[in-house]
Design an enzyme around this catalytic site. Structure first.
Site, PDB file in Angstrom:
ATOM      1  N   ARG A 135       0.788  -1.398   0.167  1.00 57.58           N
ATOM      2  CA  ARG A 135       0.403   0.274  -0.458  1.00 57.58           C
ATOM      3  C   ARG A 135       0.599   1.360   0.036  1.00 57.58           C
ATOM      4  O   ARG A 135       2.001   1.584   0.935  1.00 57.58           O
ATOM      5  CB  ARG A 135      -0.922  -0.388   1.092  1.00 57.58           C
ATOM      6  CG  ARG A 135      -2.110   1.311   0.902  1.00 57.58           C
ATOM      7  CD  ARG A 135      -3.537   1.097   2.690  1.00 57.58           C
ATOM      8  NE  ARG A 135      -2.442   1.893   3.268  1.00 57.58           N
ATOM      9  CZ  ARG A 135      -2.657   1.706   4.531  1.00 57.58           C
ATOM     10  NH1 ARG A 135      -3.112   0.580   4.729  1.00 57.58           N
ATOM     11  NH2 ARG A 135      -1.392   2.012   5.233  1.00 57.58           N
ATOM     12  N   GLU A 157       4.294   7.271   2.950  1.00 54.32           N
ATOM     13  CA  GLU A 157       5.155   5.994   3.049  1.00 54.32           C
ATOM     14  C   GLU A 157       5.190   4.956   2.075  1.00 54.32           C
ATOM     15  O   GLU A 157       3.753   5.107   1.620  1.00 54.32           O
ATOM     16  CB  GLU A 157       4.753   5.944   4.866  1.00 54.32           C
ATOM     17  CG  GLU A 157       3.724   5.012   4.781  1.00 54.32           C
ATOM     18  CD  GLU A 157       3.745   4.117   5.990  1.00 54.32           C
ATOM     19  OE1 GLU A 157       4.814   3.497   6.830  1.00 54.32           O
ATOM     20  OE2 GLU A 157       2.821   4.051   6.480  1.00 54.32           O
ATOM     21  N   ASN A 159       4.482   1.448   2.340  1.00 50.67           N
ATOM     22  CA  ASN A 159       4.379  -0.279   3.017  1.00 50.67           C
ATOM     23  C   ASN A 159       4.339  -1.741   2.156  1.00 50.67           C
ATOM     24  O   ASN A 159       4.043  -1.766   2.025  1.00 50.67           O
ATOM     25  CB  ASN A 159       2.470  -0.421   3.400  1.00 50.67           C
ATOM     26  CG  ASN A 159       2.594   0.678   4.038  1.00 50.67           C
ATOM     27  OD1 ASN A 159       2.825   1.081   5.679  1.00 50.67           O
ATOM     28  ND2 ASN A 159       1.888   1.878   4.022  1.00 50.67           N
ATOM     29  N   SER A 164      -3.188  -2.926   5.822  1.00 53.58           N
ATOM     30  CA  SER A 164      -4.111  -2.913   6.200  1.00 53.58           C
ATOM     31  C   SER A 164      -5.597  -2.216   5.578  1.00 53.58           C
ATOM     32  O   SER A 164      -5.162  -1.551   4.921  1.00 53.58           O
ATOM     33  CB  SER A 164      -3.796  -3.134   7.601  1.00 53.58           C
ATOM     34  OG  SER A 164      -3.758  -1.829   8.133  1.00 53.58           O
ATOM     35  N   LYS A 337      11.662   3.079   6.229  1.00 51.92           N
ATOM     36  CA  LYS A 337      11.379   4.313   6.157  1.00 51.92           C
ATOM     37  C   LYS A 337      12.895   4.744   5.360  1.00 51.92           C
ATOM     38  O   LYS A 337      13.313   6.503   4.554  1.00 51.92           O
ATOM     39  CB  LYS A 337      11.081   5.435   7.033  1.00 51.92           C
ATOM     40  CG  LYS A 337       9.975   4.808   8.579  1.00 51.92           C
ATOM     41  CD  LYS A 337       8.795   5.543   7.231  1.00 51.92           C
ATOM     42  CE  LYS A 337       7.950   5.936   7.845  1.00 51.92           C
ATOM     43  NZ  LYS A 337       7.144   4.059   8.626  1.00 51.92           N
ATOM     44  N   LYS A 399      11.240  10.353  11.375  1.00 52.05           N
ATOM     45  CA  LYS A 399      10.532   9.477  11.860  1.00 52.05           C
ATOM     46  C   LYS A 399      11.572   7.967  11.808  1.00 52.05           C
ATOM     47  O   LYS A 399      12.778   8.163  11.265  1.00 52.05           O
ATOM     48  CB  LYS A 399       9.822   9.456  10.021  1.00 52.05           C
ATOM     49  CG  LYS A 399       8.534   9.841   9.791  1.00 52.05           C
ATOM     50  CD  LYS A 399       7.926   9.187   8.968  1.00 52.05           C
ATOM     51  CE  LYS A 399       7.456  10.168   8.259  1.00 52.05           C
ATOM     52  NZ  LYS A 399       6.220   9.404   6.730  1.00 52.05           N
ATOM     53  N   GLU A 403       7.275   0.847  11.829  1.00 52.30           N
ATOM     54  CA  GLU A 403       4.957   1.051  11.121  1.00 52.30           C
ATOM     55  C   GLU A 403       4.354   0.928  12.316  1.00 52.30           C
ATOM     56  O   GLU A 403       5.018   0.798  13.432  1.00 52.30           O
ATOM     57  CB  GLU A 403       5.386  -0.408  10.190  1.00 52.30           C
ATOM     58  CG  GLU A 403       6.145  -0.890   9.608  1.00 52.30           C
ATOM     59  CD  GLU A 403       6.455   0.513   8.380  1.00 52.30           C
ATOM     60  OE1 GLU A 403       5.274   1.148   8.271  1.00 52.30           O
ATOM     61  OE2 GLU A 403       7.715   0.774   7.767  1.00 52.30           O
ATOM     62  N   GLY A 404       3.205   1.929  11.576  1.00 54.84           N
ATOM     63  CA  GLY A 404       2.030   1.033  12.430  1.00 54.84           C
ATOM     64  C   GLY A 404       1.875   2.077  13.448  1.00 54.84           C
ATOM     65  O   GLY A 404       0.318   2.138  14.278  1.00 54.84           O
ATOM     66  N   ARG A 490      -8.000   7.336   4.573  1.00 56.00           N
ATOM     67  CA  ARG A 490      -8.795   7.834   5.609  1.00 56.00           C
ATOM     68  C   ARG A 490      -8.353   8.995   6.273  1.00 56.00           C
ATOM     69  O   ARG A 490      -7.385   9.667   5.785  1.00 56.00           O
ATOM     70  CB  ARG A 490      -6.874   6.586   6.391  1.00 56.00           C
ATOM     71  CG  ARG A 490      -7.382   5.426   7.109  1.00 56.00           C
ATOM     72  CD  ARG A 490      -5.649   5.006   7.538  1.00 56.00           C
ATOM     73  NE  ARG A 490      -4.299   5.155   6.265  1.00 56.00           N
ATOM     74  CZ  ARG A 490      -3.054   4.731   6.840  1.00 56.00           C
ATOM     75  NH1 ARG A 490      -2.782   4.819   8.011  1.00 56.00           N
ATOM     76  NH2 ARG A 490      -2.505   5.273   6.410  1.00 56.00           N
TER      77      ARG A 490
HETATM   78  P1  ADP Z   1       3.807   4.900  10.105  1.00 59.98           P
HETATM   79  O1  ADP Z   1       4.295   3.731   9.084  1.00 59.98           O
HETATM   80  O2  ADP Z   1       3.894   4.833  11.222  1.00 59.98           O
HETATM   81  O3  ADP Z   1       2.207   4.797   9.848  1.00 59.98           O
HETATM   82  P2  ADP Z   1       3.736   7.527   8.494  1.00 59.98           P
HETATM   83  O4  ADP Z   1       4.876   7.075   7.704  1.00 59.98           O
HETATM   84  O5  ADP Z   1       2.906   7.069   7.708  1.00 59.98           O
HETATM   85  O6  ADP Z   1       4.433   5.915   9.639  1.00 59.98           O
HETATM   86  O7  ADP Z   1       3.528   8.358   9.129  1.00 59.98           O
HETATM   87  C1  ADP Z   1       2.114   8.029  10.220  1.00 59.98           C
HETATM   88  C2  ADP Z   1       1.786   9.227  10.038  1.00 59.98           C
HETATM   89  O8  ADP Z   1       2.031  11.157   9.954  1.00 59.98           O
HETATM   90  C3  ADP Z   1       0.789   9.917   8.376  1.00 59.98           C
HETATM   91  O9  ADP Z   1      -0.561   8.875   8.595  1.00 59.98           O
HETATM   92  C4  ADP Z   1       0.809  11.293   8.294  1.00 59.98           C
HETATM   93  O10 ADP Z   1      -0.792  12.053   9.055  1.00 59.98           O
HETATM   94  C5  ADP Z   1       1.405  11.774   8.912  1.00 59.98           C
HETATM   95  N1  ADP Z   1       2.497  11.937   8.082  1.00 59.98           N
HETATM   96  C6  ADP Z   1       3.704  10.938   7.963  1.00 59.98           C
HETATM   97  N2  ADP Z   1       4.471  11.943   7.007  1.00 59.98           N
HETATM   98  C7  ADP Z   1       4.100  13.197   6.376  1.00 59.98           C
HETATM   99  C8  ADP Z   1       4.407  14.336   6.462  1.00 59.98           C
HETATM  100  N3  ADP Z   1       5.297  13.926   5.370  1.00 59.98           N
HETATM  101  N4  ADP Z   1       3.557  15.401   6.102  1.00 59.98           N
HETATM  102  C9  ADP Z   1       2.331  15.689   7.278  1.00 59.98           C
HETATM  103  N5  ADP Z   1       1.877  14.280   7.670  1.00 59.98           N
HETATM  104  C10 ADP Z   1       1.973  13.168   7.483  1.00 59.98           C
HETATM  105 MG    MG Z   2       1.366   4.754   7.256  1.00 57.13          MG
END
Ligand code: ADP
Ligand code: MG
Length: 516
Positions: A135, A157, A159, A164, A337, A399, A403-404, A490
């Site tokens: 995803r 990101e 996945n 999920s 990441k 970051k 994950e998660g 989402r």
């Molecule tokens: P995880 O692996 O924990 O899901 P993500 O990279 O998806 O990590 O980050 C979690 C959440 O943080 C995302 O769903 C989004 O809402 C927010 N986020 C992450 N990166 C960005 C970004 N570059 N700009 C704005 N929001 C972000």
């Molecule tokens: Mg995410």
């Protein structure tokens, strides 16, 4: 400047009676169609439900969210290229090794995963095929400085493990279409919502078809026992219906049996025979053993899933086996990441190594937001300055390789956070520019509580890819199947930076296309 809304008066204002009609229908349709989760203990105490029979409506939006059509179409159109990219990365051990080796000293989880891979490599792997159920997550970016800017998707990101909500996302699209067809969105107050503007979402069937393709590619049983697919899951799992919907589709559409085993019980419930076939020994039917064609991980992505060495032994046990892994350890690591950062650092040359076509490279690059390392490279030193400066840090998110949800550090919190860490562990993090989505509003129902307000949407596009790994030398493997597999939207309240539905911050939503 604050971002422009896509549409000023959305969602439509309903009368109390109209809102009640919508809610009554939403609640019943959801439960009748599996758009549900097990209740959180904070919502229904376990003493009230000792047998664990209750379910409630998954957090959902009352209305589909407006979404720029060009962004939706680009997300879907580019997915096959992303599948190709991550399949190529997972097959390029030499390249991945360099990245992993940078993390080994600062990230124990990555180090332990790599150890699993090396052990199997030493012994010699017995399965050449890998399945990816991917995803790719995006947010719509609207340059806040430019009033004429067109919205574009930027990747949050990618996945490669336990992607999920493929089950619930198909259902929430169905819910919103149903609500429209019974005129719960009255045409006079919500002209934007039409059946044509609500795309079909085939994510359940399409992801299940991916599992079925792996099952078929596995070939004949080698042990003469019947074949099955094994879902390796967390226990307890509140998001179980999302997974069950895949299981049911796999059986009804492809006739493939699957079973669920908690990660902590894998060693108990399975064994390897002399050919390293993975044999499932069902407790409920002793003597009716199955040979596992495909292991689908919905657990194992987080260090929390490995409370003891037993879980690491289980991961190794599966990796050694002849079952097709979704994902293999290499593919899991490709989802770090850090890999995303290496690809998306401005001027990075790496994409061309994995994608043969120049225009595909350019198109994928268009979806990247700038991401920097925090190491001692030139880009890393530049990024350290940004991250340590309170003003500059406002435009960034920090970051770790996790994950998660719930792991990121946002904006002004970055400099004080880094100050608590020894500098030697900074390279475990990446620094990413914040994506700035257009303003939007919606209404979310979560545990019966209805909340209206500003929201941020995150588009996920699913992809299925099946490939032969090759020997990593002369034979670089080959993609066997590659398709885009539907979408997820989402939506979270714009007061929280995170958007995890399971983590408790967001809701599942569907798309109402608008021309921008
Ligand atoms: P995880 O692996 O924990 O899901 P993500 O990279 O998806 O990590 O980050 C979690 C959440 O943080 C995302 O769903 C989004 O809402 C927010 N986020 C992450 N990166 C960005 C970004 N570059 N700009 C704005 N929001 C972000
Ligand atoms: Mg995410």
């Amino acid at each position: 400047m604050s971002p422009q809304p896509l549409h000023a008066d959305y969602p439509p204002a309903l009368s109390d009676e109209q809102a009640q009609f919508l809610l009554d229908n939403l609640k019943d349709w959801s439960i009748a169609n599996g758009l549900a989760v097990r209740p959180a203990p904070t919502f229904v105490a376990s003493s009230l439900d000792p047998a664990g029979v209750l379910a409630n409506t998954a957090p959902v939006t009352l209305f589909p969210s407006l979404f720029p059509k060009n962004c939706y179409e680009e997300g879907l159109a580019i997915q096959k290229s992303y599948n190709e990219l991550y399949s190529a990365i997972a097959r390029d051990e030499e390249w991945l090794k360099e990245i992993v080796e940078e993390l080994i000293g600062v990230d124990e989880f990555v180090a332990k995963l790599w150890k699993v891979h090396l052990k199997v490599k030493e012994e010699g792997p017995v399965q050449d095929i890998t399945l990816g159920l991917f995803r790719s997550d995006y947010m719509v970016h609207l340059d806040p400085e430019d009033t004429n800017a067109k919205p574009k998707i930027k990747q949050v990101e990618f996945n490669t493990i336990a992607s999920s909500f493929g089950g619930l996302s198909s259902r929430v699209s169905g819910l919103h279409k149903h609500l429209l067809s019974i005129e719960a969105y009255p045409a006079d107050v919500s002209p934007a919502i039409t059946q044509d503007a609500l795309p079909e979402n085939k994510s359940v069937a399409s992801l299940a078809a991916g599992l079925a393709a792996a099952h078929k590619a596995y070939g004949q049983s080698r042990s003469t026992k019947p074949l099955c697919v094994l879902f390796v899951v967390q226990d307890p799992e509140r998001n179980v219906f999302d997974q069950r919907l895949l299981e049911y589709s796999l059986l009804s559409e492809s006739g493939v049996r699957s079973y669920r085993v908690p990660f902590s019980s894998v060693l108990d419930a399975t064994k390897l025979d002399s050919q390293r076939n993975l044999i499932y020994r069902p407790k409920h039917a002793p003597g009716k053993e199955h040979e596992v064609s495909t292991v689908y991980f919905r657990a194992g992505y987080s260090p929390d899933d490995y409370p003891s060495e037993t879980e690491w032994d289980a991961r190794l046990h599966i990796e050694r086996s002849h079952a097709i892994k979704c994902p293999s350890v290499l593919l899991h690591l490709a989802g770090c990441k850090k890999v995303q950062q290496v690809l998306a650092t401005p001027h990075s040359p790496h994409l061309a190594r994995f994608l043969s076509n120049d225009s595909t490279v350019a198109r994928v690059k268009e979806t990247f937001a700038p991401i920097y390392p925090l190491d001692k490279s030139d880009a890393g030193l530049e990024a350290r300055k940004l991250a340590l400066n309170a003003n500059a840090a406002q435009r960034y998110v920090l970051k770790p390789q996790r994950e998660g949800g719930g792991n990121n550090i946002y904006r002004k919190n970055i400099p004080p956070f880094l100050a608590t860490l020894p500098e030697s562990s900074w390279p475990a993090y990446i620094l990413m520019e914040m994506i700035e989505p257009p303003a939007a509003n919606n209404v979310i129902i979560r545990n019966g509580e209805v909340r209206k307000g500003g929201v941020i949407g995150e588009l996920g596009v699913y992809g299925v890819c099946l490939w032969r790994h090759g020997d990593g030398a002369a034979d670089r493997g080959q993609i066997l199947e590659n398709w885009e597999a539907g979408y997820l939207l989402r939506t979270k309240g714009n007061e929280s930076e995170e958007g995890g539905v399971a983590a408790g911050f967001g809701a599942v939503d569907s798309i109402c296309l608008v021309d921008v």
